[in-house]
Design a protein around this motif. Structure first.
Motif, PDB file in Angstrom:
ATOM      1  N   UNK A  17      12.709   0.501  13.813  1.00 48.15           N
ATOM      2  CA  UNK A  17      12.551   0.247  12.378  1.00 48.15           C
ATOM      3  C   UNK A  17      12.852   1.466  11.510  1.00 48.15           C
ATOM      4  N   UNK A  18      13.347   2.534  12.120  1.00 43.46           N
ATOM      5  CA  UNK A  18      13.534   3.804  11.410  1.00 43.46           C
ATOM      6  C   UNK A  18      14.850   3.797  10.627  1.00 43.46           C
ATOM      7  N   UNK A  19      14.772   3.482   9.351  1.00 43.49           N
ATOM      8  CA  UNK A  19      15.950   3.369   8.495  1.00 43.49           C
ATOM      9  C   UNK A  19      16.502   4.765   8.202  1.00 43.49           C
ATOM     10  N   UNK A  20      17.783   5.016   8.504  1.00 45.07           N
ATOM     11  CA  UNK A  20      18.328   6.360   8.283  1.00 45.07           C
ATOM     12  C   UNK A  20      18.301   6.768   6.821  1.00 45.07           C
ATOM     13  N   UNK A  21      18.017   8.044   6.595  1.00 49.41           N
ATOM     14  CA  UNK A  21      17.899   8.680   5.279  1.00 49.41           C
ATOM     15  C   UNK A  21      16.577   8.293   4.610  1.00 49.41           C
ATOM     16  N   UNK A  35       8.784  13.281   4.237  1.00 49.22           N
ATOM     17  CA  UNK A  35      10.225  13.140   4.413  1.00 49.22           C
ATOM     18  C   UNK A  35      10.653  11.746   4.810  1.00 49.22           C
ATOM     19  N   UNK A  36       9.676  10.818   4.884  1.00 50.58           N
ATOM     20  CA  UNK A  36       9.965   9.420   5.221  1.00 50.58           C
ATOM     21  C   UNK A  36       9.308   8.509   4.195  1.00 50.58           C
ATOM     22  N   UNK A  37      10.112   7.639   3.598  1.00 51.04           N
ATOM     23  CA  UNK A  37       9.584   6.685   2.614  1.00 51.04           C
ATOM     24  C   UNK A  37       8.670   5.668   3.283  1.00 51.04           C
ATOM     25  N   UNK A  38       9.019   5.266   4.509  1.00 52.75           N
ATOM     26  CA  UNK A  38       8.213   4.315   5.275  1.00 52.75           C
ATOM     27  C   UNK A  38       7.385   5.087   6.284  1.00 52.75           C
ATOM     28  N   UNK A  39       6.086   4.874   6.270  1.00 50.95           N
ATOM     29  CA  UNK A  39       5.186   5.570   7.191  1.00 50.95           C
ATOM     30  C   UNK A  39       5.033   4.724   8.456  1.00 50.95           C
ATOM     31  N   UNK A  40       5.924   4.932   9.399  1.00 53.73           N
ATOM     32  CA  UNK A  40       5.961   4.122  10.610  1.00 53.73           C
ATOM     33  C   UNK A  40       4.697   4.276  11.443  1.00 53.73           C
ATOM     34  N   UNK A  41       4.109   5.465  11.436  1.00 53.55           N
ATOM     35  CA  UNK A  41       2.868   5.676  12.191  1.00 53.55           C
ATOM     36  C   UNK A  41       1.712   4.893  11.583  1.00 53.55           C
ATOM     37  N   UNK A  42       1.684   4.782  10.261  1.00 52.43           N
ATOM     38  CA  UNK A  42       0.630   3.992   9.616  1.00 52.43           C
ATOM     39  C   UNK A  42       0.766   2.516   9.990  1.00 52.43           C
ATOM     40  N   UNK A  43       1.998   2.011   9.965  1.00 55.53           N
ATOM     41  CA  UNK A  43       2.228   0.596  10.225  1.00 55.53           C
ATOM     42  C   UNK A  43       1.925   0.234  11.675  1.00 55.53           C
ATOM     43  N   UNK A  44       2.510   1.018  12.596  1.00 54.96           N
ATOM     44  CA  UNK A  44       2.477   0.616  13.995  1.00 54.96           C
ATOM     45  C   UNK A  44       1.484   1.398  14.850  1.00 54.96           C
ATOM     46  N   UNK A  45       0.667   2.226  14.216  1.00 57.34           N
ATOM     47  CA  UNK A  45      -0.443   2.866  14.923  1.00 57.34           C
ATOM     48  C   UNK A  45      -1.745   2.633  14.166  1.00 57.34           C
ATOM     49  N   UNK A  63      -0.416  -0.102  25.691  1.00 57.95           N
ATOM     50  CA  UNK A  63      -1.506  -0.275  24.734  1.00 57.95           C
ATOM     51  C   UNK A  63      -1.563   0.926  23.774  1.00 57.95           C
ATOM     52  N   UNK A  64      -1.573   0.627  22.489  1.00 51.25           N
ATOM     53  CA  UNK A  64      -1.653   1.647  21.441  1.00 51.25           C
ATOM     54  C   UNK A  64      -0.480   2.631  21.471  1.00 51.25           C
ATOM     55  N   UNK A  65       0.640   2.164  21.983  1.00 51.65           N
ATOM     56  CA  UNK A  65       1.868   2.978  21.938  1.00 51.65           C
ATOM     57  C   UNK A  65       3.046   2.064  21.620  1.00 51.65           C
ATOM     58  N   UNK A  66       3.321   1.947  20.326  1.00 48.77           N
ATOM     59  CA  UNK A  66       4.413   1.100  19.861  1.00 48.77           C
ATOM     60  C   UNK A  66       5.543   1.956  19.285  1.00 48.77           C
ATOM     61  N   UNK A  67       5.745   3.119  19.921  1.00 50.12           N
ATOM     62  CA  UNK A  67       6.722   4.067  19.397  1.00 50.12           C
ATOM     63  C   UNK A  67       8.143   3.504  19.382  1.00 50.12           C
ATOM     64  N   UNK A  68       8.492   2.669  20.358  1.00 52.09           N
ATOM     65  CA  UNK A  68       9.850   2.120  20.364  1.00 52.09           C
ATOM     66  C   UNK A  68      10.065   1.176  19.186  1.00 52.09           C
ATOM     67  N   UNK A  69       8.997   0.502  18.721  1.00 50.43           N
ATOM     68  CA  UNK A  69       9.093  -0.347  17.529  1.00 50.43           C
ATOM     69  C   UNK A  69       9.340   0.540  16.307  1.00 50.43           C
ATOM     70  N   UNK A  70       8.653   1.657  16.252  1.00 48.00           N
ATOM     71  CA  UNK A  70       8.853   2.606  15.150  1.00 48.00           C
ATOM     72  C   UNK A  70      10.293   3.093  15.118  1.00 48.00           C
ATOM     73  N   UNK A  85       0.834  -1.194   0.000  1.00 46.41           N
ATOM     74  CA  UNK A  85       0.000   0.000   0.000  1.00 46.41           C
ATOM     75  C   UNK A  85       0.876   1.254   0.000  1.00 46.41           C
ATOM     76  N   UNK A  86       0.431   2.274  -0.708  1.00 44.71           N
ATOM     77  CA  UNK A  86       1.213   3.515  -0.757  1.00 44.71           C
ATOM     78  C   UNK A  86       1.266   4.191   0.607  1.00 44.71           C
ATOM     79  N   UNK A  87       0.255   3.931   1.452  1.00 44.59           N
ATOM     80  CA  UNK A  87       0.265   4.517   2.792  1.00 44.59           C
ATOM     81  C   UNK A  87       1.367   3.920   3.656  1.00 44.59           C
ATOM     82  N   UNK A  88       1.798   2.713   3.324  1.00 43.83           N
ATOM     83  CA  UNK A  88       2.803   1.983   4.087  1.00 43.83           C
ATOM     84  C   UNK A  88       4.205   2.468   3.739  1.00 43.83           C
TER      85      UNK A  88
END
Length: 282
Positions: free
Chosen positions: A142-146, A77-87, A132-139, A64-67
């Motif tokens: 998974x945060x690939x630099x650049x 500014x991020x190719x991977x939408x970490x908030x979409x995936x893990x929230x 619960x509903x806070x997976x920020x450390x997973x984000x 999905x383009x949202x992912x």
């Protein structure tokens, strides 16, 4: 005490998804897990007992383009939408939520490995910090630099845990493990080429110089850790589960056929756990 490390590796992490699904199918549990990058997300679904959930993320939602997409990069500014995936997808009101109650009840210890962008050092976030509903450390892990802007935890920016501790076997031993299963997403005789990290390091060096140093040293560190894990395997203290080949697969490959093949390789490789854990006659 038996531990398992999942090193992640973008969409190559589907190999680890196969390993963990095999474990769920065969009631295999561990005392401790260290999750790096996508490996931390794999670990969460495993600890919540949600067989097949990881596979859906790699082989369905990732398209999905949202992912992840260039349109996301232009927009945020991020190719991977970490908030979409893990929230958006993973929260209790999401399309494919983590069973947080099952996750929190599971007695297995978990460390999520992240890299502090200011110090360039690894930090280890315990399972108890995941709410619960806070997976920020997973984000953050998974945060690939650049590819992504750094993900903030509190006031500090973080990047992929694989930069600073790609195979955290020392951390696992410090936590009490005496035997380890290590999930790699490259062949175990495949060492990292430092040339691949130089361009990323240059781009990071201006704003996050210490993270840039860590990126420049990543190949040396990974290769050193891999050599030690190979020695531990010879001593019977570790079992490496790794694909025999990844072909042309990249960190963010999106190809259903290739992804499915990697998943199958992970599932098949996990059968080695039976003898390592002495389960064949159980």
């Amino acid at each position: 005490m038996i531990g398992i490390i999942d090193v992640g590796g973008g969409t190559r992490g589907i190999f680890g998804a196969g390993v963990f699904d095999y474990c769920m199918d065969n009631n295999i549990e561990f005392d401790y897990i260290a999750g790096v990058s996508a490996g931390s997300a794999n670990a969460c679904s495993f600890l919540s007992g949600q067989r097949g959930r990881n596979l859906r993320f790699y082989d369905n939602y990732a398209f999905r383009k949202e992912y992840m997409s260039f349109s996301q990069f232009i927009k945020t500014g991020s190719y991977i939408n970490l908030d979409y995936i893990y929230s958006t997808l993973s929260n209790s009101d999401g399309e494919d939520p983590i069973d947080y109650d099952a996750f929190s009840r599971n007695a297995t210890a978990l460390d999520v490995v992240v890299t502090n962008a200011l110090t360039g050092k690894a930090e280890y976030i315990p399972k108890e910090s995941i709410q619960r509903d806070n997976f920020d450390c997973i984000k953050a892990s998974c945060c690939v630099p650049v590819v992504c802007r750094p993900y903030r935890l509190g006031s500090n920016p973080y990047y992929d845990g694989g930069i600073s501790d790609p195979i955290p076997y020392k951390r696992a031993f410090e936590k009490g493990c005496d035997r380890l299963v290590v999930i790699l997403t490259r062949p175990k005789d495949m060492f990292r080429d430092p040339k691949k990290d130089e361009k990323i390091a240059k781009l990071l060096s201006r704003k996050y110089p210490r993270a840039a140093v860590a990126v420049r040293r990543r190949a040396e560190l990974y290769n050193h850790q891999l050599k030690n894990i190979l020695l531990l395997e010879k001593e019977g203290k570790a079992l490496i589960l790794a694909p025999d080949d990844i072909g042309a697969m990249k960190t963010l490959t999106k190809d259903h056929k290739v992804l499915r093949e990697m998943y199958k390789k992970g599932y098949k490789a996990a059968s080695k756990l039976n003898s390592f854990l002495c389960l064949e006659n159980v």
